[in-house]
Design an enzyme around this catalytic site. Sequence first.
Site, PDB file in Angstrom:
ATOM      1  N   HIS A  92       4.855   5.692  -1.077  1.00  0.00           N
ATOM      2  CA  HIS A  92       5.562   4.087  -0.594  1.00  0.00           C
ATOM      3  C   HIS A  92       6.416   4.517  -2.165  1.00  0.00           C
ATOM      4  O   HIS A  92       7.981   3.644  -1.779  1.00  0.00           O
ATOM      5  CB  HIS A  92       5.223   3.425   0.255  1.00  0.00           C
ATOM      6  CG  HIS A  92       4.679   2.192  -0.027  1.00  0.00           C
ATOM      7  ND1 HIS A  92       3.117   2.275  -0.978  1.00  0.00           N
ATOM      8  CD2 HIS A  92       4.800   0.866  -1.599  1.00  0.00           C
ATOM      9  CE1 HIS A  92       2.891   1.419  -1.481  1.00  0.00           C
ATOM     10  NE2 HIS A  92       3.946   0.913  -1.575  1.00  0.00           N
ATOM     11  N   LYS A 117      11.058   3.513  -3.110  1.00  0.00           N
ATOM     12  CA  LYS A 117      11.583   2.245  -3.758  1.00  0.00           C
ATOM     13  C   LYS A 117      13.149   2.463  -4.305  1.00  0.00           C
ATOM     14  O   LYS A 117      13.181   3.490  -4.777  1.00  0.00           O
ATOM     15  CB  LYS A 117      10.426   1.386  -4.599  1.00  0.00           C
ATOM     16  CG  LYS A 117       9.471   0.850  -3.966  1.00  0.00           C
ATOM     17  CD  LYS A 117       8.718   0.262  -5.453  1.00  0.00           C
ATOM     18  CE  LYS A 117       6.874  -0.049  -4.131  1.00  0.00           C
ATOM     19  NZ  LYS A 117       6.879  -1.112  -4.052  1.00  0.00           N
ATOM     20  N   GLU A 125      -0.228  -6.420 -10.563  1.00  0.00           N
ATOM     21  CA  GLU A 125      -0.159  -6.832  -9.750  1.00  0.00           C
ATOM     22  C   GLU A 125      -0.878  -8.168  -9.840  1.00  0.00           C
ATOM     23  O   GLU A 125      -2.573  -7.825 -10.074  1.00  0.00           O
ATOM     24  CB  GLU A 125      -1.361  -6.693  -8.458  1.00  0.00           C
ATOM     25  CG  GLU A 125      -0.442  -4.872  -7.808  1.00  0.00           C
ATOM     26  CD  GLU A 125      -1.156  -4.654  -6.891  1.00  0.00           C
ATOM     27  OE1 GLU A 125      -0.264  -4.965  -5.871  1.00  0.00           O
ATOM     28  OE2 GLU A 125      -1.906  -3.624  -7.104  1.00  0.00           O
ATOM     29  N   ASP A 137      -6.746   4.267  -6.216  1.00  0.00           N
ATOM     30  CA  ASP A 137      -5.557   3.723  -5.407  1.00  0.00           C
ATOM     31  C   ASP A 137      -3.835   3.982  -6.296  1.00  0.00           C
ATOM     32  O   ASP A 137      -3.489   3.916  -5.440  1.00  0.00           O
ATOM     33  CB  ASP A 137      -6.122   2.138  -5.770  1.00  0.00           C
ATOM     34  CG  ASP A 137      -5.377   1.136  -4.021  1.00  0.00           C
ATOM     35  OD1 ASP A 137      -4.820   1.807  -3.029  1.00  0.00           O
ATOM     36  OD2 ASP A 137      -5.102   0.555  -5.265  1.00  0.00           O
ATOM     37  N   HIS A 151       0.740   6.643  -7.085  1.00  0.00           N
ATOM     38  CA  HIS A 151       2.175   5.785  -7.485  1.00  0.00           C
ATOM     39  C   HIS A 151       2.570   6.449  -8.930  1.00  0.00           C
ATOM     40  O   HIS A 151       3.938   6.444  -9.169  1.00  0.00           O
ATOM     41  CB  HIS A 151       2.227   4.135  -7.119  1.00  0.00           C
ATOM     42  CG  HIS A 151       1.290   4.117  -5.550  1.00  0.00           C
ATOM     43  ND1 HIS A 151       2.137   4.726  -4.742  1.00  0.00           N
ATOM     44  CD2 HIS A 151       0.807   3.031  -5.539  1.00  0.00           C
ATOM     45  CE1 HIS A 151       1.671   4.448  -3.574  1.00  0.00           C
ATOM     46  NE2 HIS A 151       0.858   3.216  -3.916  1.00  0.00           N
ATOM     47  N   LYS A 164      -5.376  -4.579 -10.981  1.00  0.00           N
ATOM     48  CA  LYS A 164      -5.033  -5.997 -10.129  1.00  0.00           C
ATOM     49  C   LYS A 164      -6.264  -7.633 -10.593  1.00  0.00           C
ATOM     50  O   LYS A 164      -6.418  -7.297 -11.315  1.00  0.00           O
ATOM     51  CB  LYS A 164      -6.058  -6.066  -8.685  1.00  0.00           C
ATOM     52  CG  LYS A 164      -5.912  -4.358  -8.252  1.00  0.00           C
ATOM     53  CD  LYS A 164      -6.380  -4.764  -6.475  1.00  0.00           C
ATOM     54  CE  LYS A 164      -5.334  -3.812  -5.806  1.00  0.00           C
ATOM     55  NZ  LYS A 164      -4.050  -3.849  -4.985  1.00  0.00           N
TER      56      LYS A 164
HETATM   57  C1  BG6 Z   1      -0.897   0.558  -1.623  1.00  0.00           C
HETATM   58  C2  BG6 Z   1      -2.663   0.028  -2.201  1.00  0.00           C
HETATM   59  O1  BG6 Z   1      -0.567   2.145  -2.136  1.00  0.00           O
HETATM   60  O2  BG6 Z   1       0.009  -0.102  -3.260  1.00  0.00           O
HETATM   61  C3  BG6 Z   1      -2.507  -1.353  -2.923  1.00  0.00           C
HETATM   62  O3  BG6 Z   1      -2.837   1.152  -1.611  1.00  0.00           O
HETATM   63  C4  BG6 Z   1      -1.382  -1.833  -4.022  1.00  0.00           C
HETATM   64  O4  BG6 Z   1      -3.570  -1.989  -3.507  1.00  0.00           O
HETATM   65  C5  BG6 Z   1      -0.391  -1.263  -3.610  1.00  0.00           C
HETATM   66  O5  BG6 Z   1      -1.714  -3.639  -3.662  1.00  0.00           O
HETATM   67  C6  BG6 Z   1       1.436  -1.791  -3.921  1.00  0.00           C
HETATM   68  O6  BG6 Z   1       2.625  -1.111  -3.243  1.00  0.00           O
HETATM   69  P1  BG6 Z   1       3.537  -2.633  -3.726  1.00  0.00           P
HETATM   70  O7  BG6 Z   1       4.606  -2.055  -2.871  1.00  0.00           O
HETATM   71  O8  BG6 Z   1       2.996  -4.279  -3.596  1.00  0.00           O
HETATM   72  O9  BG6 Z   1       4.149  -2.748  -5.143  1.00  0.00           O
END
Ligand code: BG6
Length: 396
Positions: free
Chosen positions: A120, A124, A158, A177, A182, A265
Amino acid sequence: MIDPETLIIGSGRSEITPEEFRSRFSTDCRFNERLFYHQGLEGIKTYLESLGHFDRVICFLAIPPSAYSSTAAVLAREGFGEEAVIVIEKPFGRNLETATRLNRELTESFREEQIYRNDHYLAKETVQNIMVFRFANTIFEAIWNNRYVESILIEGYEELGLEERAAYYDSAGSLRDMIQNHLMQLLCLVTMEPPVSLDAEEISRQKVDILKSLRIDRCRKGQYEGYRLEKGVDPESYTDTAAEIQARIENFRWSGVPIVMRTAKAASRTETRIVVTFKNIPRLLFNRKGEIAHNRIIITVQPNEGIMLDVAGKIPGINLEIGRSKMNFSLRQSYEQDIPEAYQKLLLDAINGDRTLFVSADETELSWKVLEPYLEDPDPFLYRKGKTPFPLDREK
Ligand code: BG6
């Protein structure tokens, strides 16, 4: 926009009525009529045909990853092998071997162009803007190389901790993760060569070249204090909740430029950004003492989406004092439009058959391959919850 004729059909093991299924959504009533439910995948094609004619079927597999292959096989057996596309969420495997196996098994039922692997982050807004920023302007590409760039930093922090996701997270950890998918995708977009077209295959080819030239020099992992006490976590867990990768790209453009990727995290802030730091100017004129800060381009993916160019400038006044001027492009201040949720864009693209923002089989396998030696590293260092475990690169 979604074609108003689109049907949304839920399918799962539970025996629920279409009304019960509809009651789970707060869509407007026009759309409610287009929501259906069918128990189990067997017979789903017959069920779809009973609802009417359909041109394109998008199967969004919101299921445990262990069920991806078997579900794909059932869908193919049900007669969707030729016409459907399947959208798959991460985690896509947990190492090179499992990702390769999953790719192989999926392609026993579907062709690669029917498989949409979600990341995802690619949808963005600021991430989509990276290619535009690099390849729709003349001024950046010329300096986007090891002659001018000193280092690249990609951070994804995060404030949130586990959030009831122990069952998945404790067996994954931050490297799997966040970095494998990402942050690695962000790195590819920032460093890849310009593709010859915007076709998904062409873009992927460039990302693959980066992943093939990526070398990791060091990996450090951390775990926040108290993680082992979280509900559902193994009390002796060595799972990383933070990770830092130091890497380089051995190609003509990037050789010699250190690359750092960091994630955590329970950090002190929630922010994802890419910091490209440029080499310093010679020590003369205004920089005789070497005090002028390096130019930087900071691409903030979230929360304050934008791009900032950090340059030196004269501080107003009688004396000649040099300070930092920030040329700031803020997405939210520059445009009135709402910023769509990444998933809105991804689902719409899947419906429209656009694979540009999805991840190819080679990309997933190569990013696992490069991280493979570090996946099982035990013994993360401890950091305090609410503290970012790596040095802040705020003002260098
Ligand atoms: C997800 C992870 O793919 O992305 C999560 O599994 C993480 O652990 C999340 O919190 C972060 O996504 P975003 O869009 O909130 O930055």
